[in-house]
Design a protein around this motif. Structure first.
Motif, PDB file in Angstrom:
ATOM      1  N   GLN A 166       9.529  20.976  35.047  1.00  0.00           N
ATOM      2  CA  GLN A 166       8.991  21.186  33.815  1.00  0.00           C
ATOM      3  C   GLN A 166       9.090  20.504  32.892  1.00  0.00           C
ATOM      4  N   VAL A 167       8.602  20.143  31.572  1.00  0.00           N
ATOM      5  CA  VAL A 167       8.589  19.398  30.368  1.00  0.00           C
ATOM      6  C   VAL A 167       9.650  19.090  29.426  1.00  0.00           C
ATOM      7  N   ARG A 168      10.407  19.123  29.441  1.00  0.00           N
ATOM      8  CA  ARG A 168      11.478  19.831  28.105  1.00  0.00           C
ATOM      9  C   ARG A 168      11.961  18.494  27.073  1.00  0.00           C
ATOM     10  N   ASP A 169      12.515  18.892  26.050  1.00  0.00           N
ATOM     11  CA  ASP A 169      12.575  18.239  24.832  1.00  0.00           C
ATOM     12  C   ASP A 169      14.215  17.352  25.525  1.00  0.00           C
ATOM     13  N   ALA A 170      14.941  16.237  24.856  1.00  0.00           N
ATOM     14  CA  ALA A 170      15.568  15.679  25.673  1.00  0.00           C
ATOM     15  C   ALA A 170      16.370  15.386  23.877  1.00  0.00           C
ATOM     16  N   GLY A 171      17.387  14.758  24.080  1.00  0.00           N
ATOM     17  CA  GLY A 171      18.049  14.028  22.871  1.00  0.00           C
ATOM     18  C   GLY A 171      18.787  12.866  23.027  1.00  0.00           C
ATOM     19  N   TYR A 172      19.263  12.216  22.156  1.00  0.00           N
ATOM     20  CA  TYR A 172      20.630  11.903  22.280  1.00  0.00           C
ATOM     21  C   TYR A 172      21.364  11.521  24.117  1.00  0.00           C
ATOM     22  N   ARG A 173      22.122  12.985  23.481  1.00  0.00           N
ATOM     23  CA  ARG A 173      22.840  12.868  24.930  1.00  0.00           C
ATOM     24  C   ARG A 173      22.840  12.674  26.223  1.00  0.00           C
ATOM     25  N   ALA A 174      21.226  13.052  26.748  1.00  0.00           N
ATOM     26  CA  ALA A 174      20.531  13.234  27.522  1.00  0.00           C
ATOM     27  C   ALA A 174      20.190  12.067  28.316  1.00  0.00           C
ATOM     28  N   ILE A 175      19.860  11.313  27.012  1.00  0.00           N
ATOM     29  CA  ILE A 175      19.644   9.425  27.264  1.00  0.00           C
ATOM     30  C   ILE A 175      20.650   9.260  27.543  1.00  0.00           C
ATOM     31  N   ASP A 176      21.561   9.307  26.980  1.00  0.00           N
ATOM     32  CA  ASP A 176      22.744   8.482  27.245  1.00  0.00           C
ATOM     33  C   ASP A 176      23.278   8.458  28.833  1.00  0.00           C
ATOM     34  N   SER A 177      23.760  10.107  28.944  1.00  0.00           N
ATOM     35  CA  SER A 177      23.992  10.353  30.005  1.00  0.00           C
ATOM     36  C   SER A 177      22.643  10.034  31.354  1.00  0.00           C
ATOM     37  N   LEU A 178      21.225  10.018  31.455  1.00  0.00           N
ATOM     38  CA  LEU A 178      20.809   9.220  32.125  1.00  0.00           C
ATOM     39  C   LEU A 178      20.823   7.472  32.001  1.00  0.00           C
ATOM     40  N   SER A 179      20.632   7.387  31.382  1.00  0.00           N
ATOM     41  CA  SER A 179      21.243   5.275  30.933  1.00  0.00           C
ATOM     42  C   SER A 179      22.693   5.318  31.939  1.00  0.00           C
ATOM     43  N   ALA A 180      23.469   6.234  31.370  1.00  0.00           N
ATOM     44  CA  ALA A 180      24.950   5.490  32.420  1.00  0.00           C
ATOM     45  C   ALA A 180      24.931   6.227  33.866  1.00  0.00           C
ATOM     46  N   GLU A 181      23.894   6.910  33.700  1.00  0.00           N
ATOM     47  CA  GLU A 181      23.422   6.757  35.455  1.00  0.00           C
ATOM     48  C   GLU A 181      23.153   5.919  36.194  1.00  0.00           C
ATOM     49  N   MET A 182      22.420   5.152  35.281  1.00  0.00           N
ATOM     50  CA  MET A 182      21.274   3.377  35.452  1.00  0.00           C
ATOM     51  C   MET A 182      22.355   2.000  35.221  1.00  0.00           C
ATOM     52  N   ASN A 183      23.293   2.692  34.671  1.00  0.00           N
ATOM     53  CA  ASN A 183      24.328   1.731  34.536  1.00  0.00           C
ATOM     54  C   ASN A 183      24.097   0.843  33.737  1.00  0.00           C
ATOM     55  N   TYR A 184      23.078   1.246  32.806  1.00  0.00           N
ATOM     56  CA  TYR A 184      22.291   1.256  31.621  1.00  0.00           C
ATOM     57  C   TYR A 184      23.086   0.770  30.549  1.00  0.00           C
ATOM     58  N   ARG A 185      23.439  -0.275  29.449  1.00  0.00           N
ATOM     59  CA  ARG A 185      24.509  -0.754  28.943  1.00  0.00           C
ATOM     60  C   ARG A 185      24.784  -0.450  27.008  1.00  0.00           C
ATOM     61  N   HIS A 186      25.306   0.577  26.300  1.00  0.00           N
ATOM     62  CA  HIS A 186      25.119   1.126  25.161  1.00  0.00           C
ATOM     63  C   HIS A 186      26.314   0.241  24.235  1.00  0.00           C
ATOM     64  N   TRP A 187      25.194  -0.474  23.438  1.00  0.00           N
ATOM     65  CA  TRP A 187      26.239  -1.001  22.671  1.00  0.00           C
ATOM     66  C   TRP A 187      27.575   0.255  21.415  1.00  0.00           C
ATOM     67  N   HIS A 188      26.719   1.295  21.419  1.00  0.00           N
ATOM     68  CA  HIS A 188      27.623   1.928  20.922  1.00  0.00           C
ATOM     69  C   HIS A 188      29.341   2.298  21.762  1.00  0.00           C
ATOM     70  N   ALA A 189      29.145   2.124  22.830  1.00  0.00           N
ATOM     71  CA  ALA A 189      30.261   2.743  24.153  1.00  0.00           C
ATOM     72  C   ALA A 189      30.585   1.190  24.688  1.00  0.00           C
ATOM     73  N   ASP A 190      29.713   0.457  25.174  1.00  0.00           N
ATOM     74  CA  ASP A 190      30.346  -0.204  26.437  1.00  0.00           C
ATOM     75  C   ASP A 190      30.276  -1.799  25.772  1.00  0.00           C
ATOM     76  N   VAL A 191      29.292  -1.863  25.271  1.00  0.00           N
ATOM     77  CA  VAL A 191      29.285  -3.244  24.455  1.00  0.00           C
ATOM     78  C   VAL A 191      29.639  -3.561  22.814  1.00  0.00           C
ATOM     79  N   SER A 192      30.192  -4.736  22.315  1.00  0.00           N
ATOM     80  CA  SER A 192      30.976  -4.470  21.529  1.00  0.00           C
ATOM     81  C   SER A 192      30.490  -5.822  21.078  1.00  0.00           C
TER      82      SER A 192
END
Length: 235
Positions: A166-192
Motif C-alpha cells: 500500500q502507498v498512501r497519503d498520511a498527515g500530521y496525525r499519522a506522523i504523530d502516532s507513529l512518532s509516539a510509537e518510536m518514543n520520539y518527542r513532540h514540542w507541542h505535546a511532550d516538550v515545552s
C-alpha cells in the motif's frame, strides 16, 4: 543551538534543540549544513515554524555581539516539504530521480542532504525520518510541489500494483502516532519551554557541547549555564 556543528561536513543534517536562558526548550528542529556551503537550512514543524522563526530572530537580535553579522530569511512561503516514508520509499523514489543521484545507503547516508532532481524538478532531499522507518524529505519550490506530488502519487499507484504494497497519503496525525510509537518527542505535546532537554529525555542534543571546555567561548549556547548547573545537581 545545543548541537555541536563545528565539525559537521557539508550536507550534514542535525536534530537539535534551541534553549532559553533557563535551559528550557524553545524549539526542536533540524539544521542542514547546505551542500554548496552557502549557509544553514532550518526545518521546523508546520505547527511551530512561526514561533520558531520569531524566537530565533529575537535571540539573534538580543545577542548580536555573540552572533555577529547574520542574515536570517523565512522561506516557508516559498518552499513545500513532501515526505515519503516507509521500507519501500527508496525503491519507489529511485525510479523518479532524474539527476543521476543514487539513494542507496552507501551514497545517501542517514542524516544527510543533497541537491538532486526528481522528475526534472530541482530540490533539496534529506534522508530523515520522524516515524522510525527509512524515509526521504523533499524540500521543493511551491511552484513545483504539486507537479512533484502528482508524479510521486502516479509512481506510487504503479508500485502498489506491481509489488502488492500500500502507498498512501498520511498527515500530521499519522506522523504523530507513529512518532509516539518510536518514543520520539513532540514540542507541542511532550516538550515545552518549561522543560530542559535533560528533563525531556533528549539530552543528547546538548551533551556533546556540554562536555567540551568552553573557556574560550567556542562551545557556548543560550542556556548552557543553566544546563551545566542542572547536570551538577541532577533532576
Amino acid at each position: 543551538c545545543g548541537a555541536d556543528l563545528h565539525d559537521k561536513e557539508l550536507g550534514s543534517v542535525t536534530y537539535t534543540t534551541l534553549c532559553n536562558k533557563r535551559g528550557g526548550v524553545e524549539a526542536d528542529l533540524t539544521i542542514a549544513k547546505l551542500p554548496d556551503g552557502t549557509g544553514y537550512y532550518f526545518a521546523a514543524g508546520g505547527q511551530t515554524l512561526t514561533k520558531d522563526f520569531n524566537w530565533i530572530k529575537s535571540a539573534i537580535e538580543k545577542n548580536s555581539d555573540r552572533f555577529g553579522d547574520v542574515f536570517l530569511q523565512d522561506a516557508s512561503d516559498d518552499v513545500d516539504m513532501i515526505s515519503v516514508q516507509g521500507p519501500h520509499s527508496r525503491e519507489l523514489l529511485q525510479s523518479l530521480v532524474s539527476s543521476g543521484h543514487s539513494l542507496s545507503n552507501e551514497d545517501f547516508q542517514f542524516s544527510t542532504c543533497q541537491n538532486i532532481e526528481v522528475c526534472n524538478i530541482p530540490l533539496l532531499c534529506m534522508r530523515l525520518t520522524f516515524v522510525g522507518e527509512l524515509g526521504f524529505e523533499f524540500h521543493v519550490s511551491k511552484n513545483a510541489s504539486r507537479e512533484l506530488y502528482e508524479a510521486i502519487k502516479k509512481a506510487g499507484k504503479i508500485y502498489e500494483a506491481t509489488n502488492s504494497v500500500q502507498v498512501r497519503d498520511a498527515g500530521y496525525r499519522a506522523i504523530d502516532s507513529l512518532s509516539a510509537e518510536m518514543n520520539y518527542r513532540h514540542w507541542h505535546a511532550d516538550v515545552s519551554n518549561r522543560d530542559t532537554p535533560i528533563e525531556a529525555g533528549i539530552g543528547f542534543t546538548v551533551l556533546k557541547k556540554l562536555k567540551q571546555d568552553n573557556s574560550d567561548g567556542n562551545f557556548d549556547f543560550i542556556g548552557r549555564e543553566a544546563l551545566e548547573e542542572q547536570m551538577k545537581i541532577g533532576i
